[in-house]
Design a protein around this motif. Sequence first.
Motif: not given
Length: 375
Positions: A8-19, A21-25
């Motif tokens: 995919i390449g660099p992840v853009p600024e924004g909301w993403h799944p919590d690294p 592992g918590h069920p949140q962004l």
Amino acid sequence: MTQESPGIGPVPEGWHPDPAGHPQLRWWDGQQWTEHVAPIPQTASTTAADGFADPLPPRQKAMTGATWAVLAITVLVVGGTGAGLWWGAASVQAEVEAEAPAVLDGFLGAATRGDTIWADYVSPQLAASAPASPLFGDNEAARLIEMTVEAHAGPLSYGTNAVLTSKTATGADTAHSVVDLTYTYTVDGERHTASATQIVWLARPFYYGDDQPAEAEDGRTPTSVGPWRVAAVDVPTPGQLGDRGLLAESTYATSTPAVTKCRLPQDALIDLAETARLRGQLGSACVNDDGRIALGDGVDPTALAVQFPTLNSQTPLTEVTSLVGSADVPAPLAEMRLAVGSDEYVFVYAATGVDGQRTSASDVRLIAISKAESR
């Protein structure tokens, strides 16, 4: 360093799944993960990249841990008792209708299975004051009685300044949901159920040009709004129940007549301490009929009786669960946490039922003792 994703390449600024592992962004600012988190909204609009709805970006203002500790928003009067609700944070989706339901669902899901992420959905004060998972209690005690919990939440009602008058979150600073809880547990090899109706309160702070949190004010447009958080659990009033009934049942019943010392878990624990002091043994009128108590690993009843502290009605006692009983009807299950010697123990009490109903004739019975887990 820019985050990379294979293919995919660099992840853009924004909301993403919590690294974690918590069920949140969690907000990625293009260089690093920030402290800003958001519930996963349950909306039809989703991003192609990660399948989640795109919440509003976080307010671009640093909020330290110390700020969380001192921010204040409102005082709710719940069931006739004052409960101060204090916290503050940058809002991530202040006016998204899905936010409060997502917080409620996340809290109930975690708090009824003993998952530590329940603390992500509550005010810092509620998190700090709870010695174990709200609604579930101590994990070791739950394992000992093979307990499971189901929660069924009613719709959220919204309002301002603790007056609930609306069904929309827009402009609201408080909300509540009436929740039915059903507990299934084992006593001496037999499965029992107990149920209760509770009210779960949520609240959020409004900001008007500075970092001082406040209640929502009619006629004023806030510069920002803090996140919804669960703030309290209580017994619903008849007005809050509406036309629905109060769920208060228990299949656990004994033939032993109710006695004053077994009226509430606090009274029953004091009776246990008195028996230990006078007789040198762990016994009480508030034990189930066959006299057997489930004991967790490392619990020695003889040694426990010898070390048991003296208790009275003025002794501060810690109730582990957030289940709330009324003045007339005890909570279906209660866990009392007490330091005995160098260890802490959890004493589990079940409310009895009369023809399946918990009534003013119900009292409690000690069903299990375990060593407390540390949070």
